[in-house]
Design an enzyme around this catalytic site. Structure first.
Site, short mmCIF file in Angstrom:
data_model
loop_
_atom_site.label_atom_id
_atom_site.label_comp_id
_atom_site.label_asym_id
_atom_site.label_seq_id
_atom_site.Cartn_x
_atom_site.Cartn_y
_atom_site.Cartn_z
N HIS B 12 1.09 -5.55 1.18
CA HIS B 12 2.26 -5.14 0.38
C HIS B 12 3.19 -4.22 1.18
CE1 HIS B 12 -0.63 -1.86 -1.39
NE2 HIS B 12 -0.05 -1.41 -0.30
N HIS B 59 1.68 4.96 -3.61
CA HIS B 59 1.83 5.67 -2.33
C HIS B 59 2.60 6.95 -2.56
CE1 HIS B 59 1.39 1.36 -1.51
NE2 HIS B 59 0.84 1.67 -0.36
N HIS B 193 -4.10 -1.61 9.57
CA HIS B 193 -2.93 -0.84 9.98
C HIS B 193 -3.24 0.65 9.95
CE1 HIS B 193 -2.40 -0.76 5.58
NE2 HIS B 193 -1.29 -0.04 5.63
N GLU B 240 -7.09 0.36 2.45
CA GLU B 240 -6.54 -0.33 1.28
C GLU B 240 -7.29 -1.63 0.95
OE1 GLU B 240 -1.81 1.00 1.32
OE2 GLU B 240 -2.35 -0.99 2.05
#
Ligand SMILES: [Fe+3]
Ligand SMILES: [Fe+3]
Lengths: 130, 280, 280, 130
Positions: B12, B59, B193, B240
């Site tokens: 996302h 976030h 990431h 995540e």
């Protein structure tokens, strides 16, 4: 529990946002949250020092914000998702922030990513590089 | 009774939202990524889900450090796209399904998941980017959305095992809801990431591809992987990926892999995408 | 390592706080109630806990319907008494124990309890009335407090079994905290009472006394009792008693009953009070 | 699940604050929450109708508030802990509210409590009284 936290210390170039960091950075991160409102972004841009004085951070944290020293902000308890609001206020993407934190010029960083990113080899454990 | 028919996993990445919103999807940098979702857009038009249970993480948009729920379920009538520091994304308002959401909240709490019930919440790129990837740029999203926000920002996040079991409890809740609904569950975030510090830019294609294999074929094994392995192998924000286990737990153990896509990079991130379908 | 030495259960009726704050404790109506806490005040002066984990429920003070956590743990440095509609109670600020609170948060989340972490919260009569009952009216509370707020307002609350098991997980967390601390856990709320509708004023002395016996001697049996039994027998607000199970779960299965007190009425409510001590 | 909710319907004189009630009463209860601030209590007292118009409730809910009909407010989704803020604003205790909801004069209600409260006999199940 202790082992759980200590394991993360072995990962190079990484600060895990655990209880210690969260407590250290609470007011710094709450300042960042305030930048989610347009009027606050304007006020911050108009006079950074005055705006930062309104938030009960340490002077060290304020200096790091003004210097846009993101690694330092992270060491002082900043979390990247909160700090990204400073980047957004400056009009900077996550990739720009990454180039600042890695000390690599933006184009070079972008090329590294296009070539498949930073390799995990040598980056899994601090012991790998000894 | 409502049916949980399938699951979708997707990254996302906020930059994907920016690329869509600024009309850059045809640029060389972005073209291969969006091409990877062409099949999915067609597929979902045929599947026509009535409701999507959308597992994502906030976030630092709706939740500051004042209050951090481990699992939060959105029971409101609608959810506004959040201003994440550069204004609100100009995407449609997200319409909820309060009846089903409350039903899931009640069912999972009685099954001893300690849900936080939310009746007012803005939703950030973690929720809206997957919608854009799957539905493009419609006037209005074609289905109802139930947001499930998972804490993966403040350590510790929930364990992989807990996520997997929450998925199972969600399935049970959906299948005991008395309405003829086609329900999907999406797990979002990842893949490898790292956004912070000198190690930013880490990508681990080998780990990601193994994860894609394992989440399909050996979810119970994957559910046992500890947080440190994600951080070490997939970068600090690769954590995540535990959210995909909630999606996976809601599906059959033996599942049909309809589609897979993997691409590097989108900004700082490896993009992974799966479409899974229950055989039953 | 920190030691979990004992548990206290007590009702937290708001009218008790009002009686204290208005200096009515010597009135005929209130005298027998406060006399019931004389022993407890002496006992706790000798026990000198360093930290109290105070399990209570918020009564629409800190949490509106916008966001309802099932279990929330207060990790802040301090907590202000809430304004519940008639101004803030003039009692000392509640000082937290952030190190231990965060430790409990992490430990319980890794043990698969889906805690909401709170760093800013006002605390209402549910938390401050028990402090007044046990400590009187000091300039400053004599120990640190870790608030654990449990949802018993919005249905469904957590099951009795889940509460009991959270108690066990809290004990494990306390006993793995590396500091020489005397820690108590308090469970508050109840006993039988109903505040709403034509059935308001319900009191069930038989149920309450059986509950007092059972929570001491057969907590596992009590943990299995469903919500409907509380509502039927102990009134709609009697459901607060599930919170005593968190306290009880944190103690030894075989526990010493140091003190018991039961009194009817305080305003609309039956007041129950226990002091329990671990034998180990 | 269905059984879980239906069981509560059998309890006389009691409304369980479940999903249905919570959705029905959301704005009514949020209005009550607003009374936790002194300035809002003042504004409400100064002009109840005008204050209520600012909150997106139904007219039925507004009328019930103005009439201080707590049983009606509960039927319309109000929760007693939220509604107690109206009581507090009026300077009324929970016991006063209980006397209103039970239709028993305050002194009589107080005496009932002093005598041990309302008995559970006949109050456990609607079927008991048939
Ligand atoms: Fe994300
Ligand atoms: Fe209470």
């Amino acid at each position: 529990m202790k082992d759980y936290n200590e394991a993360f210390n072995d990962v190079p170039g990484t600060v895990i946002f655990d209880a210690t960091q969260s407590r250290l950075g609470f007011h710094l991160n709450q300042f960042c949250m305030s930048l989610m409102k347009e009027e606050n972004r304007e006020a911050f841009k108009a006079d950074e020092k005055a705006y930062l004085q309104k938030h009960p951070m340490t002077d060290e944290q304020r200096d790091a914000v003004i210097a846009r020293d993101f690694n330092r902000m992270i060491a002082l308890g900043g979390n990247i998702y909160f700090l990204a609001k400073i980047g957004a206020t400056d009009g900077h993407s996550f990739q720009k922030l990454a180039s600042l934190m890695t000390g690599v010029p933006e184009e070079e960083y972008r090329d590294m990513m296009l070539a498949g990113g930073r390799s995990p080899e040598g980056n899994r454990s601090k012991s790998e590089n000894r | 009774m409502a049916r949980l028919t399938g699951g979708i996993a997707t990254s996302h990445v906020p930059a994907i939202g920016v690329a869509i919103d600024l009309g850059k999807t045809n640029e060389d940098y972005w073209k291969p990524l969006f091409a990877g979702y062409d099949f999915s857009k067609k597929w979902i038009k045929e599947e026509k889900p009535d409701v999507v249970i959308l597992v994502y993480n906030d976030h630092a948009s709706a939740f500051s450090l004042e209050l951090i729920p481990t699992f939060a379920i959105g029971c409101a009538e609608s959810f506004q796209p959040a201003d994440e520091g550069w204004g609100h994304r100009k995407v449609p308002v997200v319409e909820g399904h309060p009846e089903l959401a409350w039903h899931i909240a009640q069912s999972t709490i009685l099954d001893e998941f300690d849900m936080t019930i939310i009746n007012k919440m803005d939703v950030d790129h973690g929720l809206t980017v997957p919608l854009s990837l799957m539905f493009g740029e419609p006037e209005k999203w074609p289905c109802k959305i139930i947001p499930i926000a998972v804490n993966v920002v403040q350590y510790p996040p929930p364990t992989g095992n807990r996520c997997y079991n929450l998925g199972k409890a969600i399935r049970k809740a959906v299948e005991s809801f008395d309405a003829d609904l086609n329900v999907q569950i999406w797990g979002t975030g990842g893949m490898s990431h790292q956004l912070q510090g000198p190690r930013a830019g880490l990508i681990n294609q080998e780990f990601d591809n193994q994860f894609l294999d394992r989440i399909v074929k050996d979810p119970e094994g994957q559910a046992k992987v500890p947080h440190i392995d994600y951080v070490r192998e997939a970068g600090s924000e690769g954590i995540e990926l535990v959210m995909w286990l909630i999606m996976r737990g809601a599906l059959d153990k033996d599942v049909e892999e309809v589609y897979r896509f993997y691409h590097v990079p989108a900004s700082n991130t490896a993009v992974g995408h799966l479409i899974l379908k229950n055989k039953t």
